[in-house]
Structures are given as structure tokens and as C-alpha cells.
Design a protein around this motif. Structure first.
Motif, PDB file in Angstrom:
ATOM      1  N   GLN D 216       0.830  -1.210   0.000  1.00  0.00           N
ATOM      2  CA  GLN D 216       0.000   0.000   0.000  1.00  0.00           C
ATOM      3  C   GLN D 216       0.865   1.260   0.000  1.00  0.00           C
ATOM      4  O   GLN D 216       0.646   2.193  -0.764  1.00  0.00           O
ATOM      5  CB  GLN D 216      -0.916  -0.020   1.228  1.00  0.00           C
ATOM      6  N   TRP D 217       1.875   1.252   0.854  1.00  0.00           N
ATOM      7  CA  TRP D 217       2.702   2.459   0.954  1.00  0.00           C
ATOM      8  C   TRP D 217       3.619   2.624  -0.261  1.00  0.00           C
ATOM      9  O   TRP D 217       3.840   3.734  -0.747  1.00  0.00           O
ATOM     10  CB  TRP D 217       3.512   2.451   2.258  1.00  0.00           C
ATOM     11  N   LEU D 218       4.123   1.502  -0.753  1.00  0.00           N
ATOM     12  CA  LEU D 218       4.948   1.575  -1.970  1.00  0.00           C
ATOM     13  C   LEU D 218       4.114   2.076  -3.139  1.00  0.00           C
ATOM     14  O   LEU D 218       4.558   2.925  -3.934  1.00  0.00           O
ATOM     15  CB  LEU D 218       5.528   0.195  -2.313  1.00  0.00           C
ATOM     16  N   SER D 219       2.916   1.558  -3.245  1.00  0.00           N
ATOM     17  CA  SER D 219       2.051   1.947  -4.360  1.00  0.00           C
ATOM     18  C   SER D 219       1.716   3.424  -4.281  1.00  0.00           C
ATOM     19  O   SER D 219       1.738   4.147  -5.284  1.00  0.00           O
ATOM     20  CB  SER D 219       0.758   1.120  -4.332  1.00  0.00           C
ATOM     21  N   LYS D 220       1.410   3.866  -3.073  1.00  0.00           N
ATOM     22  CA  LYS D 220       1.077   5.276  -2.893  1.00  0.00           C
ATOM     23  C   LYS D 220       2.277   6.157  -3.265  1.00  0.00           C
ATOM     24  O   LYS D 220       2.151   7.167  -3.962  1.00  0.00           O
ATOM     25  CB  LYS D 220       0.679   5.504  -1.424  1.00  0.00           C
ATOM     26  N   THR D 221       3.434   5.738  -2.788  1.00  0.00           N
ATOM     27  CA  THR D 221       4.645   6.518  -3.046  1.00  0.00           C
ATOM     28  C   THR D 221       4.964   6.567  -4.537  1.00  0.00           C
ATOM     29  O   THR D 221       5.344   7.603  -5.077  1.00  0.00           O
ATOM     30  CB  THR D 221       5.839   5.889  -2.292  1.00  0.00           C
ATOM     31  N   ALA D 222       4.803   5.421  -5.199  1.00  0.00           N
ATOM     32  CA  ALA D 222       5.196   5.334  -6.606  1.00  0.00           C
ATOM     33  C   ALA D 222       4.064   5.692  -7.547  1.00  0.00           C
ATOM     34  O   ALA D 222       4.267   5.780  -8.761  1.00  0.00           O
ATOM     35  CB  ALA D 222       5.673   3.915  -6.906  1.00  0.00           C
TER      36      ALA D 222
END
Lengths: 345, 345, 345, 345
Positions: D216-222
Motif C-alpha cells: 500500500q505504501w509503496l504503491s502510494k509513493t510510486a
């Protein structure tokens, strides 16, 4: 020869199987487990896959006495005493790794164990299986009360001095250190990894069940009432027991003479090693093996004897000694199936 | 206040820094290391990066006495005794974590340590820094002989009973269990991971340097010559010491009275905890902290007293007690900078 | 059959002896040690007292080739390569547990090991002793290059997938976790108890000597150049290696099919166990034994394969596999002397 | 400021107390425990005797919201979601160490956790408390979803590379190693000492609850959908997590440039240390402290990036980060009460 292991799903059981699996005189092994009946052994011990793929059974005296020659009990206290009368009558030989038949005095059992004692008649049959001290009786026995882990290390460490009356019997102090496996496979806060790792604890001060067992054998040996102070500790390792035993020397006795005495005492015992070269045995030096290793220290400043005695609590302190007794009961060389060297490091 | 740590590259040194780094009355910290002079501290202790990024220095009494107010020695035996006379003359205060100034009798030092003793005059200055027992002397001291780890645990465990003459002084047996960090950062087979893990060992039976240190303080306290039996063991953990101490009760004394006596004895000592609720303290319960935790067991069957005493060997057994003494020497609250709670689990 | 162990004072040596001591076709065992010549083996390994009480010898090709049939080298890198040409000429069979003969390309050896490579002619004789993959060549070999511990776990974990071209060969990532014993008996800060206990470390990222060994065999198997990413870690235990291996699936392949493939691939290999019941093997489940245990995970979300492969680094990863090869070279059943079950717990 | 800890009888709770006890802005601490209500805290954690001698209470939103300013939840999944709506309405600030408010998508929560998700409205309030990445949002938050231990180590290790788009996002493989304390104080076979000691295990392959949290956080960041492969392992230690993270470099980038990038990225973050001197951080180097230590390895042979990231799972991975967020929420320096240095060794 076919055998059954009652309580086979615990550590004592799986350790019996490790040795019995390669034992040249053992054919079939049945595993009885109350709580795990109908489960596959290799499901609860995956490392046994391809080796021991049997289904555990529930207890039936009839089935057992019909199909097996020897029954090992690797059960908690208060189990074997229930089944034993009938089994003994059936003629099957029994080796009990629990404490139910170790104490000859029913009252003492009830006081320290908090359960009803085994019935008097069956109790009379029981032979205390401290092999090195009781070999002749073991040969004739139908029912073996296999010693506890602490008593095995302690008594083997004390016997030469006690037999030769070299220490004041009421000065004996035993400081025991054990790994976690002695507490078995049942879960408890005490052996929860996070609280046992990097931790040393004392427990059951003056109250451990092994105290009357040690005292009974010492008293019998010395033909007088002996009382000991015993403090067990749990240290962060899986296997191994060390007992550090202290006693006041009742006579002048040099280090050299004490070494000779101990070495001579155990010269015909294949599983007891006495170190006399200033090396104190370490628990790892008997890891996975049936050896008991001992060294003695005579302190001239204090006139005290210190004995270091180590065993693998699951082998010489339980399953290995049980098989040693099994061998002797059946006229096999006592080393049969037990000659594995310690694993080091 | 500026301080120097001589021998700062060892575990005693890095542990001093852990506490001094946050100490409200300490400004500059110099680290002196013979073997690591000119290396950066954070290269040998990477976890100190961004915190302690100083370069270690070689020893110079002149530089030290000029720039610092207090010198801690965290050196092996036979180092501080060389530098101390000159340092003491310079007026700087010194706290020695090594054994060089602990034994008042030079011959005893030479017999047990195998080195030349410190010179007699400087030795006379040394105050034994067992804080709870010697607070008044510590206040006035210029030179503190900070106690050994085993003596700290042992003496705190024994003092109430000894002061009240409740045990036979020549019956004292001390069974010690320590983690590996007491052996320091120097490599040795003994603390090689593969041979220490999953292993319990006894060592230096009747021959450990801490024996005369324990006996000296006991003898002084009791005003008679006391001899003890002491067996140290190394168990597979990094930090922590437990001493299990045995003595024959010289008088009838109930568990309740003994509990009360111990609790009362330490009621004003912020770093000693006495457990009286059947809980025996565990080494992990003082991990990383300056506490000593004690419980006593009175055994009516054997008429013996057993004391369980635990400390973190690197804190109350070394660097923490050194800072406790540092606080007292300077009139600070003795808890200053030392109130960290144990880390659990 | 008489054997010699060169470098017998290390962990590889003592582990060879644990198995050879009971091997039915082994008579005499000589132990050669450069650093410990003329010392008694049981002085450096007290647990071997009464079992292996021989004196270690210094190296002599003449003596060895005259008196023994097989030589095991359990030496550090750059030792066996010196002695091998002469030994091979003498006709004696050699099993080298070091890395000196594993890499066929001398330049690659020199780059990764930093020593001169073995001479080309002797190198040509060397057969890579990954038993399960190379049994036929082992049968004929005079010189075995016994595989490294990480390569054994890794290659056995990868071979079924690689042979069937189920993963993208250049996506392979190997995350290894080992106990301390792989670092041997020599002292180092890295395996100093206080700094290894309660600690996990990564080391030699992208630079471990086992990388070219793994790549060489993968490349040979796949007939194309393969490059792998490998990160070794040391975790706080004595024995055991786990490699967690990742690869991109190059084709759709269900968990079920992958399980079947792996199980089928190893169906005739007595020392490889494949788990297909959602149990992931643990290092303790092969402790002290010659087994390699494997499980595979097919992740449909990510289209990646993960393989868990465990061995005891000192057994299947060193001495056990050496004896497995010894058996095959001499026409014995490959299980001879190696059937000990894992010790659990 | 008064605080309550719900679920305070677990390891997360006692660790919160270790820090809050000395926190200059915290006055009263209430401990709520469903299973231990009315027990004394120091009875279940004897090391807290004389420090925290309070009685645990049962949960009451009314009592809590009236008497405290901040509530920490250190509860298992599916507890905080029940109480939170009411608490949030009452205006009290909440920091939830469980996973109940970490996943924004209710379906994803239900799929991975197997419980009903928190209600949508309260979920909207929740701010993900990965402090270094979300400081501004934390400042304004009333409800913090404190990150999981693996996600904290992983995301801090990945963020610089991900923000700068240096790796192929769908090549990310995370190999995690944790100590036992992450499993909490509840008993389970998995963390039974005898079966965890001297053992390394992989678990929940491709199925761990922290996977969607990381994604979730990687997706949001990227700003694109990211999928990761994650394999958690349990290694024999109490505290510490290391994540070894692999990714394919999407561009040429030297070791030097990568070091600089990471160092620069975290230059204002007091609790993140980047090592650029070929030292790979070890879990022991952050033991007991709130630091995250990171090093990166650029492999030119394979064109892959490897990141080593370590934290103490109970501190930066749980209670420490919670207090860091607590500080930020209240305008205190984020280091307040958290500056303890790691304990070493």
C-alpha cells in the motif's frame, strides 16, 4: 522384539524412537498418545517423515499386552500408575520414565507429587533403574522405575564418595542447571522463548520432586537418613544438565586419591567418563549421547569436595538410560543401539 | 565535569559510555586505549556512530590530569596499578573497575592474581566501592576500587544474614552463573560462539580471583576469618550473573522473619530489590539496569538458607556501580543517570 | 579400509570422525594436523576421550600414501592444492572438503579466493561431489571436490526447477542463513559469543566464495552463463543452513505441479526430503543428520517461485556428504554410516 | 499528560512503559488489560516492582476518555477497531500499534486479516505513522495507525530508491528475519524454547499480513500498483528484525552515488542511520533503541540493489515509533524520551 511407547508424542517419546529406530533387536514400534491418537507421528514431528510414518493409537492394555514385548511410559506423573497393575499382570515388561514408581514410600510420593501413589503391590515390583548402581536388579526386573534426570547426574556424581564415606552426608548441596527440554513439549510461560532466552532462573527451591528420589537412594546406600539441599536452575539451552555438588570432606583425602577412587569406581561402566586432567566436563560434551561425564575437585583451603557431573537430560537422563535398562533386562550388551558419539560443536 | 575512560575499547568502557553519554553532570568524555589509540571509537563500535565519534588516545597522565576531573579504569589486571600513584598525586579522582586495588593484602593479591601488587601507599587510599555497604567511605574517597561482578552479587546477597550472624560463616557455598560478557571482548576458545552456545561449563574451581575479594569483605564485616567455597559457571547468555548462595542457619529463623530482615536491610537502597512473594529473581529481570534483585529461601527440612541474587554483570557488576560511586563522590543523587529500567523481554 | 583426515583438528575433522568411528568399512583413522601435531586428539576434544585417543601427526605424503586408502582434506583454502598432485600420483583416493578444486576455471578461483589456483592437470581430475547430481562421475573419481555448504543447500533446492527450465535463470536471488560453526574453530570477533548471540548479521554481500561455485554448476546444468545474487547471513545458532531462493517463474506452473515435480525429482535420493504439505522445513529438523529438506512455494500474485532448503552445514554441507561420496567411490550403499536421525529438539 | 495503554500486559505494553516511565511530559499511566484486569502489573512483570505498581483495569471508554489524553492500543488484531469510533468521538488521541487501521481498503484488510474491517469513517481518520515519511500528517492526526515491524524496516530501507525510481518496482523481494518477541507473550509451539532455540524457520510464505501494508505504501509513493515478494523467517533471538531487500536497478547507479543518496535522504532524521563504510548494520547494533540502521549494496555483476535494514522490532518496530509519533502529535521534539543508546553487547 516389538515395543510400545505410551506418551510417545512428547520429547521423551521422540528421543526413544531416535535410538530404537536403529536398535538391532527392535522390530515394530507402536506409539500411544492420549491427546494425539489417530494423528500421524510425522505430522507432529516433521523431521521423522520417511522414517516413522505411523499413526498414533489410543491406550489399550489389551492390545498392547497382546502385541508388544515391552512398554515404555514417557508420560507425565500420575498416568503410568493407573495402567501398570494390569500391564504387569499381563506379563509384559515395562519401563516407566515418569516418577510414579520411583519412590518406595507412598506417603512421600503423595507429599511431593500431590497425586495418589501407585498401588503397593505393583510398587513393590518396581526396580530403580539407575543402571550403574542397580544392574543386577535390573536384569531380573519386570518393571523399571527409570530415574529422573537430576537424580541420575547427582547420584552418579556422588556414589563413589558416598560408598567410601568420604563426605558428611548431611552437608550435601546440589546446584542443578538444566536446559528447557526437561520441561517437555507442553507450553508454559517459563519456557516461552522470549522469557527463557538470555535468562537464568532458579525454581522450586527446596521443593523439587527429585529431592526425595535423591534422598531415598542416598539413604539406602548409606544405611542412614540423608537430607540434601537442592536448587534447580533453568539456563538458556535446550539439552543438558549439570549438577554441581558440594560436600564437606569427612576425612583428609587428596585430589589425586579422589581422582583415582572415582576412576576406579567407574572403570567397568561404559557410559560414565571420569576426567582427572583438570578438565571439567561441559554439558555440550555429552550432547545427544548416553554418557555421564564427571570430575571432582578437592579444595584444601575449605576441606570441601565439589563434583561436576553432566548428562544429556533426554538421553542418560531419560530415554537413553531407559534403553540401557531395556538392554540389560533382555540380556543384550548394555551399549546396544546407544553408542552414538556426542555431537560437537 | 570531564571524564576519561582508560581501556575504553572493551565492554566495560562502552557500557560506561552508554550511561555517561546521558549523564547530566558529564560534559566531555575522553577514551584512552593502548591497543586502539588513534582509531575512531565508532569504527570499533559501529552502533555508536553519530553519538560518540571521538578518536581514542594513548595514555598520558599529564594530559589526563590536566583536562579531566575523573578517570575510570576499565582495564585488565596489572594496568591501573602502574598509573595510579602519579594520577592520585595529581589530585584527579579515580574509579578503578579492575581488581588492582580491591585486595588490601599485597601478598594475597600476588598469590591470586599472579602480578605485582599495587604500591602500599596508593593501596591505602583505595576505598572498596560496594556502594550499599560503604557509602560513607565512598563519599570521601579519591580512589575507588570498584567491586568485581561476582562479589557484588554475592555480598549484597549475604550482608543482611552476615550482619545479623544468622548463618555459620564457614559453611558458605557460592554457586555462580555468568554470561559471556564478563570475559570481555578479547577472543578465547571459551567464549567462541560454537563452543559456548548450548553449553554450560564450570571453571576455575576454588581458584577464581573473586574468592579473596569476597572473603576479605566478609571477614571484615564479621570480624573473623571467613573462607568460602565458590564455583563459577558460564552459561549461554551475554549478560547477567546469578549467585546462588548457601549457608547453614546458625539459629532458628522463619521464612517470614528472613524476608522482613532482608527487606528492611535494603529499604533505603534504591538499587536493591528484595522479593518476598515466592518470586525468585531472574537475570533477565535486571538486564541492562543497575539493579540487584534478591530473594531468600529458608529450608526447614535442612536448616539451610539459600539466597538468589542477580545483577547485570556489566552494570551493577561493573560500569553502573562505578557511576553510582561517581555520583556519591561528587555529591549527586546516587541514581543520577542510572535510572533506566531493565529491558524485558 | 584405512583413512587419514588432514586438518582433523577443526570442526570438519571432528565431524568426519563422528561418522567414520562407526562406519562398518573403516578401520584405522589417522589425524593429520599442522598446528596440533603431536597433541592428543582427546586433549583438544575432551568429549572424544575413551573413543579417539590418538596422537595427531604432521603431514607426510609418503606416510599417508603408504598407509591409508583414502585421504579427507578438512583444511582451509590453499592447503590441499599444495599436496594434491603428489597424492594423486601415489594412487590414493582424495576427498577435499575445501574449495581448492571446486572451480574449474583457475582465473575465477584466483579472483574469488585470492590464492594461486591448483595446477591444471590435477584440477582436471577433480569431480564435483554434489552427490545427487553427479553420482556417476563420483563413482569413477579419484579426487572429489566436495561442495560448499551454501552451494549444497542452494543447488539441491534449485535443480528440479532449473533442469525443467521453470525459472528465469538470471532472476535467481539466494538469501542464506547459517550458524556459527561454518566459520570453523578459529577465533574471530565475528563469532565471539557476546557479539553473535542475540544478533543477526549479513556479510560479504555479492562477494562470497560460494557465488562462483553456485554459478558454475548452474551454468553447466543450463548450458548458459548464469549469474546469481547471494547474501549470506549469520544467525545465532551453531549448526544449520537455510537458503531461501527466489526466482521468476518463466511459465505458468501450479503449486501442485511444482510439488509433484520436486517430489518426483528426488524420489530415489535417500538424503533429500521434499515437503508438500505446507510444512516448510526448519534447520533443526536436519540437525546432526545428512538430510537436505526442501519445500517450494509458488506465488500466483507475484509469479515467483520461492524455495526453502535446509541442511546441517557440517554434515550434508561438509563431512556427511564427503562420506556419502566416499561410499559411492567404493561401491558401498551411499547411506552406510550416515543413517543417524536428526536430533530433535 | 496522562495516558492509557490498552493491552498493556503484552510485550508492546511493557515496552511502552519502559519509555513512558521516564518521559518528561507523561504523568499518569493507566494500564488496561482484558485478560488481566485487577491483577497487579508487577505480578506479571516482576522487574517492574517498585517502579510500576499499578493495578490493571478493564476497558471503559468512558473512564478512559475522561481521565487520559492519549490512548495507546497494544492489542491483537480486531480489538482496537471495536473501541475506536467511540474513542475518536470523545476527542481523545489514539495511537494504535495493531494492524486494524493500517490498510485503507477494507476488502484488503478482510482478505489478509480474516476479520471485519474497521468502520469506514474512523478508518478515514487514521494516519499511517511511518514517522520519517509522514511527519506532517502525523502532526495533525487524532488517530495514528502505527506501522508493523517488518513494514517499518522494509519501507525505510526502500524509500530513497523508490522515490528516485532507481529500482524496478515489481522486482522487489524482501527476506525478513525476526526474533521471537514479535510473536508476543502468548504461548505457541512456534516460540516454545526447545523448538525455537538453535533453529531457523520460514513462515507464512506469501501470506503475511504485512505484505499489503508494504504494498500500500509503496504503491502510494510510486503512484502505481506495486507487488512484492516477502518471506518472513524466525531466527533464535528475542529482539531485532533485519530485512534484506532486493531489487533490479532500473538505471546505472554507482555504489558511491547510492550511498550519497541514502545518506542525504535521511540527513534530518534523527533515528535513521545510514552506513556507507562497508559496514552492514546488525540487529544487535540497535538493540533496545529506536534507531533504524541501513546500508546499501550495489552489485555491478548482477545489476541489483541489496538493502540491509535493521530495527529493534519492539522499539522502532512498535512502541518506540509510537512514542515518536506521540511526540510529534503534541509538538514535542520527536526524540523526547527516546534517546537511549543501544545496549551492546
Amino acid at each position: 522384539m516389538d515395543v510400545a511407547i505410551v506418551g510417545g508424542s512428547g520429547y521423551g517419546g521422540v528421543e526413544l524412537i531416535r535410538f530404537l529406530y536403529h536398535h538391532p533387536h527392535v522390530d515394530q514400534i507402536k506409539v500411544v498418545s492420549h491427546s494425539k491418537a489417530n494423528e500421524r507421528f510425522s505430522d507432529i514431528y516433521p523431521h521423522m517423515k520417511d522414517h516413522v510414518d505411523l499413526t498414533m493409537e489410543s491406550m489399550s492394555v489389551e492390545a498392547i499386552s497382546q502385541y508388544v514385548d515391552v512398554v515404555f511410559f514417557a508420560t507425565p506423573a500420575n498416568v503410568s500408575s493407573k495402567w501398570m497393575p494390569e500391564l504387569i499382570k499381563s506379563g509384559v515388561k515395562c519401563i516407566d520414565l515418569s516418577g510414579d514408581f520411583r519412590l518406595k514410600d507412598q506417603e512421600v510420593y503423595e507429599e511431593w507429587y500431590g497425586y495418589d501413589a501407585a498401588d503397593a503391590e505393583t510398587l513393590k515390583e518396581a526396580v530403580y533403574g539407575l543402571t550403574e548402581e542397580n544392574r543386577e536388579a535390573v536384569k531380573q526386573a519386570q518393571l523399571i522405575a527409570n530415574p529422573g534426570c537430576y537424580p541420575t547426574a547427582t547420584l552418579l556424581g556422588l556414589m563413589p564418595a558416598v560408598h567410601h564415606k568420604l563426605i558428611d552426608l548431611n552437608s550435601i548441596i546440589i546446584d542443578g542447571k538444566t536446559g528447557a527440554s526437561g520441561a517437555g513439549r507442553s507450553l508454559s510461560q517459563n519456557v516461552h522463548y522470549s522469557e527463557m532466552n538470555e535468562n537464568t532462573k532458579a525454581y522450586k527451591l527446596g521443593a523439587h520432586k527429585h529431592i526425595p528420589e535423591i534422598e531415598q537412594w542416598l539413604s539406602k546406600t548409606a544405611s542412614e537418613e540423608v537430607t540434601v539441599q537442592f536448587t534447580p536452575h533453568i539456563v538458556p539451552m535446550t539439552r543438558g544438565i549439570m549438577t554441581t555438588i558440594y560436600g564437606n570432606l569427612s576425612t583428609d583425602y587428596s585430589q589425586q586419591k579422589m581422582n583415582d577412587l572415582y576412576q576406579d569406581y567407574y572403570k567397568n561402566d561404559p557410559f560414565v567418563k571420569v576426567y582427572t586432567n583438570n578438565h571439567y566436563p561441559q554439558t555440550k560434551e555429552v550432547y545427544g549421547s548416553n554418557y555421564c561425564a564427571i570430575a571432582v575437585h578437592v579444595d584444601e583451603r575449605t576441606n570441601k569436595l565439589t563434583v561436576i557431573s553432566v548428562i544429556d537430560n533426554l538421553v542418560k537422563g531419560a530415554s537413553g538410560q531407559a534403553i540401557q535398562n531395556f538392554n540389560i533386562m533382555h540380556g543384550f550388551d548394555e551399549k546396544t543401539g546407544l553408542e552414538l558419539l556426542p555431537i560437537f560443536p
